[in-house]
Design a protein around this motif. Structure first.
Motif, PDB file in Angstrom:
ATOM      1  N   THR A   1       0.822  -1.203   0.000  1.00 35.26           N
ATOM      2  CA  THR A   1       0.000   0.000   0.000  1.00 35.26           C
ATOM      3  C   THR A   1       0.863   1.263   0.000  1.00 35.26           C
ATOM      4  O   THR A   1       0.599   2.222  -0.708  1.00 35.26           O
ATOM      5  N   GLU A   2       1.922   1.223   0.824  1.00 30.67           N
ATOM      6  CA  GLU A   2       2.728   2.438   0.926  1.00 30.67           C
ATOM      7  C   GLU A   2       3.574   2.670  -0.330  1.00 30.67           C
ATOM      8  O   GLU A   2       4.077   3.761  -0.540  1.00 30.67           O
ATOM      9  N   ASP A   3       3.691   1.631  -1.174  1.00 30.55           N
ATOM     10  CA  ASP A   3       4.476   1.795  -2.396  1.00 30.55           C
ATOM     11  C   ASP A   3       3.617   2.189  -3.593  1.00 30.55           C
ATOM     12  O   ASP A   3       4.107   2.328  -4.706  1.00 30.55           O
ATOM     13  N   LYS A   4       2.345   2.330  -3.358  1.00 36.14           N
ATOM     14  CA  LYS A   4       1.453   2.681  -4.471  1.00 36.14           C
ATOM     15  C   LYS A   4       1.846   4.027  -5.072  1.00 36.14           C
ATOM     16  O   LYS A   4       2.181   4.969  -4.344  1.00 36.14           O
ATOM     17  N   ALA A   5       1.786   4.090  -6.375  1.00 36.04           N
ATOM     18  CA  ALA A   5       2.252   5.294  -7.058  1.00 36.04           C
ATOM     19  C   ALA A   5       1.179   6.378  -7.051  1.00 36.04           C
ATOM     20  O   ALA A   5       0.001   6.096  -7.258  1.00 36.04           O
ATOM     21  N   THR A   6       1.609   7.620  -6.793  1.00 40.47           N
ATOM     22  CA  THR A   6       0.685   8.752  -6.913  1.00 40.47           C
ATOM     23  C   THR A   6       0.655   9.196  -8.373  1.00 40.47           C
ATOM     24  O   THR A   6       1.663   9.144  -9.078  1.00 40.47           O
ATOM     25  N   VAL A   7      -0.523   9.605  -8.791  1.00 46.99           N
ATOM     26  CA  VAL A   7      -0.730   9.889 -10.214  1.00 46.99           C
ATOM     27  C   VAL A   7      -1.339  11.278 -10.398  1.00 46.99           C
ATOM     28  O   VAL A   7      -2.295  11.651  -9.704  1.00 46.99           O
ATOM     29  N   TYR A   8      -0.762  12.031 -11.314  1.00 47.20           N
ATOM     30  CA  TYR A   8      -1.439  13.252 -11.762  1.00 47.20           C
ATOM     31  C   TYR A   8      -2.082  12.936 -13.100  1.00 47.20           C
ATOM     32  O   TYR A   8      -1.417  12.542 -14.051  1.00 47.20           O
ATOM     33  N   TYR A   9      -3.397  13.067 -13.118  1.00 46.03           N
ATOM     34  CA  TYR A   9      -4.172  12.674 -14.295  1.00 46.03           C
ATOM     35  C   TYR A   9      -4.725  13.931 -14.942  1.00 46.03           C
ATOM     36  O   TYR A   9      -5.381  14.729 -14.274  1.00 46.03           O
ATOM     37  N   GLU A  10      -4.439  14.126 -16.202  1.00 45.22           N
ATOM     38  CA  GLU A  10      -4.907  15.341 -16.877  1.00 45.22           C
ATOM     39  C   GLU A  10      -5.772  14.991 -18.074  1.00 45.22           C
ATOM     40  O   GLU A  10      -5.413  14.146 -18.885  1.00 45.22           O
ATOM     41  N   GLY A  11      -6.928  15.642 -18.145  1.00 46.77           N
ATOM     42  CA  GLY A  11      -7.843  15.419 -19.266  1.00 46.77           C
ATOM     43  C   GLY A  11      -7.384  16.131 -20.528  1.00 46.77           C
ATOM     44  O   GLY A  11      -6.215  16.473 -20.670  1.00 46.77           O
ATOM     45  N   TYR A  12      -8.316  16.373 -21.429  1.00 46.28           N
ATOM     46  CA  TYR A  12      -7.947  16.960 -22.724  1.00 46.28           C
ATOM     47  C   TYR A  12      -7.394  18.367 -22.576  1.00 46.28           C
ATOM     48  O   TYR A  12      -6.534  18.795 -23.310  1.00 46.28           O
ATOM     49  N   THR A  13      -7.943  19.143 -21.608  1.00 45.17           N
ATOM     50  CA  THR A  13      -7.528  20.530 -21.431  1.00 45.17           C
ATOM     51  C   THR A  13      -6.370  20.611 -20.438  1.00 45.17           C
ATOM     52  O   THR A  13      -6.379  19.920 -19.426  1.00 45.17           O
TER      53      THR A  13
END
Lengths: 256, 363, 358
Positions: free
Chosen positions: C194-206
């Protein structure tokens, strides 16, 4: 100063002329009244003299120079114009509005001299207490006098007044006419004035030009122009001259 | 009429007093402009220390100090947050505020109409149409090779085109101010209909981008954009200051202006050009940010009067301040989500504007 | 004062999110419990996305769809001939055969639908008014809302479609394929603490428009074992402060591009445009300093494999492999997509769907 208007023609459309070939002259020390019914072309003539309108033909010569070809600033130093009173939107203080008249002389900075001239003129016209008031908040008569003050600080040779007294009470009417008279007599300026009040024209003018549908009906001394026949022809009303210079309308009942 | 000696001295005294008053008023105006400038600088300083990332005043000072004496404690990210993210955004807010405010000031003056704003003549609608073409048909215009500049170029081109159409129509009809405004409003409706049409036929995937653009945003303005805005605004302000007197007089109408020696047609053309340029540049990089262009000039005039020699710098500062405050709030109120600047501008600008109106009437 | 306001806002958000979760759970459970059955008379019953029970007497033969995903699924069933009317955003299911359009994708034209006399019409529930629904149902036209929007419900919804069109086998082929890879992902993710789960920045079309946990992107991130850094934002599609992304320093960055941009997707074989987008993305102020960029954990995905019911398993694989490259070394996502194409349509895959390829 000499102004020659030569065969001036103007129309808003090519076909219908409002001014149909008018000629007259004015020189320093003259107060000339343009009179005539509504729509007879008085205002148009004044605007042509002042380059606001461009005539279709004919010329306006000021001291031998064609006004149309004069640089704007030079013309503004020679001719001042007080437009017909309208409720147009001019915001700013009385000082600001009158200071506009110094525009032909101001490069960018307002000098002490400019301020003094403006204040003096305001004082002469008893407008000094209003100096910090907002122009928009004044009465019609006060506004009219302030616009005249603006023309005065312009210090030209020729003043063009378009119906300067139409909205004023009798006291203010007399004040303005006295002022115009003084400028002509004491300062040797020239004034061309559009007026509807025949009595005032009679009393204060050196010359009267009576217009009818864009053409001169009669011109010359007030007494000779403003007679019963001319006025009947132009206005279609009967008048009689009461005293040496007082004109009163004859009401229908009185004629019968 | 002869004056007594006493009357003469009181008269002279009155003139002196009035002159003094006038000079005082002038110094007060200059002082006021300086205070506005100071307020802007202070706001900018506060703004640069606020943001979603934890880069506070102390860090900002360290980052700036690091420019002169290297400081190991400063990371690249901190440096970039200050210089590449916050600073450009603050500069953008200031520039756009200046541009829109001056455009509004100019238009309200030359049209003698207090309801006119930079967008009245349909510029924003024209620009929106250009932007919507660029967004929805981006692949069709790929051959132009404009890359990321496709949208600003299209928006700018259509903003200018709109103005030319409006001016052309007004010229053919009659060159009066009311015709111009009418033509502008009509052309504006035309373009807004075209935008609706594009929205209507567009894929649902492109719609959000278009809607978002039309709300206006100060994010992601490229450096080139900042340079272009700076140049346009500098040139415009210089011209406006140079022609300040002509502009002052033009606010009294064409007849008065001509009779006072103003080259009315030339100055009007120029004003028209400047306001188009300012609006188009601002819109093409940041989308439609409303309200500033309408209200900043009014706030300025209420505070400092109509003399363009003072109102141009003052309006620039008021516009900049308004937009910068709005954006700083927008960036921080529900951080890290950024509230669109147009929304915040209206929310803080309208109450202030109404307060000024009420206060003025009360006086 | 401001703090208090923030607190209130946060509380309100929590409440809203909680509400949304309860609702979606309820919806899920109802969908799970009864995705469809066939009774003895041959009538078919399924539950649609709106949670309504739909019963038809026999498999659908004539339908109108305003939902292009439905059309895609029908193509994979080989049932494209059943489409006799389409919304304007739905491409012709069979090339060179023109199917009449019956209005804009979000504005069903009831008259046009009635004129075609279909068995059923597929729309998004939000675009159908109660009155129109009544009108259509009265005319014997079923209104079915199988929206295929939430990728976590993809298999259920495709199964339901399979029943409705009598193509259970085809639907099953997809579901099996999907579940096989979903299971692989799940299994591999078990290795991640759990502590190794990657954080993600998710960006849509804009640019800088992200998604919170109520938006569609969340399901994709969840499935790939990532943690959405913007999950708790108030707006569903918040515009995110760029400096905040820097502050959060996510482990991975996922960017979506719309198929309308012709940068990625079916038929795109030139990767210059997407390379430019990639350079632009990673060249944002200070992004070179982000862990994600340093580690090369940045991926651009086509909307075709990230927002569609049939394709999203591929998107999940791409994201999972971006997040945990070591775990997914043995999986070539491109090959998996080719396999999917074969399974669904029996054709070869043409196009670039993700950059960089994995």
């Amino acid at each position: 100063m000499e102004l020659h208007v030569n065969d001036l023609k103007f129309g808003y459309t090519k076909k219908a002329l409002v001014v149909k070939g008018i000629s007259f002259s004015a020189r320093s020390g003259q107060l000339i009244s343009l009179i005539g019914p509504n729509g007879s072309g008085k205002t148009t003539i004044v605007k042509c003299i002042n380059k606001i309108l461009t005539p279709q033909s004919g010329s306006v010569m000021l001291n031998g120079k064609n006004v149309q070809k004069m640089p704007p600033i030079e013309m503004a130093k020679s001719i001042a114009y007080v437009p017909q009173f309208t409720n147009s939107y001019i915001s700013g203080s009385v000082m600001d509005v009158v200071m506009m008249g110094r525009r032909p002389y101001i490069k960018w900075r307002v000098t002490n001299e400019d301020v003094e001239i403006v204040l003096k003129v305001l004082q002469e016209l008893d407008l000094e207490p209003l100096v910090h008031e907002q122009f928009e908040e004044l009465s019609g008569g006060q506004k009219q006098k302030i616009l005249i003050a603006r023309a005065l600080v312009q210090n030209p040779d020729l003043y063009l007044f378009d119906e300067p007294i139409s909205f004023l009470d009798i006291k203010n009417q007399m004040d303005i006419m006295e002022l115009a008279r003084n400028m002509v007599v004491k300062q040797n300026k020239a004034v061309i004035m559009v007026v509807h009040d025949l009595n005032m024209a009679m009393r204060y003018s050196d010359q009267v030009i009576l217009l009818s549908s864009g053409a001169v009906e009669a011109a010359g001394l007030p007494k000779t122009v403003l007679n019963h026949e001319h006025i009947r022809t132009v206005y279609g009303v009967d008048i009689r001259i009461l005293e040496e210079s007082f004109i009163a309308p004859i009401y229908a009942s009185a004629v019968v | 009429m002869k004056m007594t000696k006493i009357e003469k001295t009181t008269m002279a005294k009155n003139i002196e007093q009035a002159k003094l008053d006038y000079m005082n008023k002038r110094s007060r105006k200059i002082l006021f402009i300086l205070l506005l400038a100071l307020a802007l600088v202070m706001t900018a300083i506060v703004s640069i220390t606020l943001g979603a990332a934890s880069v506070d005043l102390k860090t900002v000072i360290q980052v700036i100090g690091d420019l002169f004496v290297h400081n190991d404690a400063i990371t690249d990210i901190q440096r970039d947050i200050v210089f590449s993210i916050r600073l450009p955004r603050i500069i953008t807010a200031i520039l756009v505020g200046m541009a829109l405010s001056n455009a509004g000031l100019l238009m309200q003056g030359i049209f003698q109409n207090p309801l006119v704003s930079p967008y009245t003549l349909g510029v924003s609608n024209g620009a929106s149409f250009g932007a919507s073409l660029a967004i929805v048909f981006s692949s069709a215009f790929a051959f132009l090779n404009f890359g990321e500049f496709l949208l600003p170029i299209f928006a700018f081109a259509f903003a200018v085109l709109t103005m030319m159409m409006v001016y052309g129509i007004a010229k053919v009809a009659s060159n009066s101010s009311s015709t111009l405004i009418l033509a502008g409003v009509a052309i504006g409706y035309l373009f807004s209909a075209l935008v609706s049409l594009i929205k209507y036929v567009s894929d649902m995937k492109d719609l959000p981008e278009l809607v978002f653009w039309m709300m206006g945003s100060l994010s992601g303005v490229p450096t080139v954009g900042i340079v272009i805005m700076t140049v346009s605004i500098t040139v415009s302000i210089i011209l406006m200051m140079w022609f300040a007197w002509d502009l002052n007089i033009m606010s009294a109408g064409e007849e008065t202006a001509v009779s006072l020696g103003v080259n009315y047609k030339k100055v009007k053309m120029m004003s028209f050009g400047i306001s188009t340029l300012l609006t188009a540049v601002a819109v093409s990089f940041t989308g439609v940010i409303g309200f500033v262009g309408l209200v900043a000039p009014h706030i300025t005039k209420m505070l400092i009067g109509n003399d363009y020699r003072y109102s141009v710098p003052a309006a620039s500062l008021v516009g900049a301040l308004l937009l910068l405050i709005a954006d700083t709030i927008g960036r921080n109120i529900i951080s890290p989500t950024i509230l669109p600047v147009g929304i915040v501008t209206s929310m803080i600008g309208v109450p202030f504007f109404l307060y000024l109106i009420v206060r003025k009437r009360g006086k | 004062m401001e703090k208090k306001g923030m607190k209130l806002l946060k509380r309100l958000m929590c409440l809203i999110v909680l509400g949304a979760m309860v609702l979606s759970l309820a919806a899920c459970s109802s969908a799970k419990s009864d995705t469809g059955s066939k009774d003895s008379t041959g009538a078919i019953t399924v539950t649609d996305t709106a949670g309504r029970e739909i019963t038809v007497d026999k498999p659908l033969e004539r339908i109108v769809t305003y939902n292009s995903s439905v059309c895609d699924v029908l193509k994979s069933f080989g049932s494209e001939a059943t489409v006799i009317g389409r919304g304007d955003s739905v491409p012709n299911p069979t090339p060179n055969v023109d199917v009449p359009t019956v209005g804009k994708w979000n504005e069903p034209n009831i008259e046009a639908i009635m004129a075609l006399k279909p068995d059923a019409v597929f729309t998004y529930a939000a675009n159908m008014t109660a009155d129109n629904e009544k009108l259509l149902e009265a005319a014997g036209i079923k209104c079915i809302y199988l929206e295929l929007v939430d990728v976590s419900k993809a298999t259920d919804e495709v199964t339901a479609l399979g029943k409705l069109f009598g193509k259970e086998d085809k639907a099953k082929a997809f579901v099996d394929f999907h579940d096989k890879y979903a299971a692989i992902i799940e299994k591999k993710l078990k290795n991640i603490k759990t502590e190794d789960k990657a954080t993600v920045y998710y960006e849509g079309y804009t640019d800088y428009k992200s998604v919170n946990k109520t938006a569609g992107g969340q399901a994709l991130i969840d499935a790939a074992g990532g943690i959405n850094i913007a999950a708790d934002e108030t707006a569903q599609y918040p515009e995110i402060s760029d400096e905040w992304v820097l502050g959060k320093n996510p482990d991975a960055i996922i960017k979506l591009v719309s198929s309308t941009k012709k940068i990625l997707g079916t038929g795109i074989t030139d990767d210059t445009a997407v390379k430019d987008s990639y350079t632009q993305l990673t060249g944002r102020p200070s992004w070179a300093n982000l862990q994600a960029v340093k580690d090369g954990k940045v991926i651009i995905l086509s909307s075709e494999i990230s927002t569609t019911a049939l394709g999203s398993i591929i998107g999940e694989l791409y994201i999972a492999k971006t997040l945990y490259p070591d775990q997914f070394k043995d999986i070539n996502v491109g090959d998996v997509q080719k396999e999917l194409q074969k399974t669904l349509y029996g054709t070869d895959l043409v196009g670039i769907f993700a950059y960089p390829a994995k």
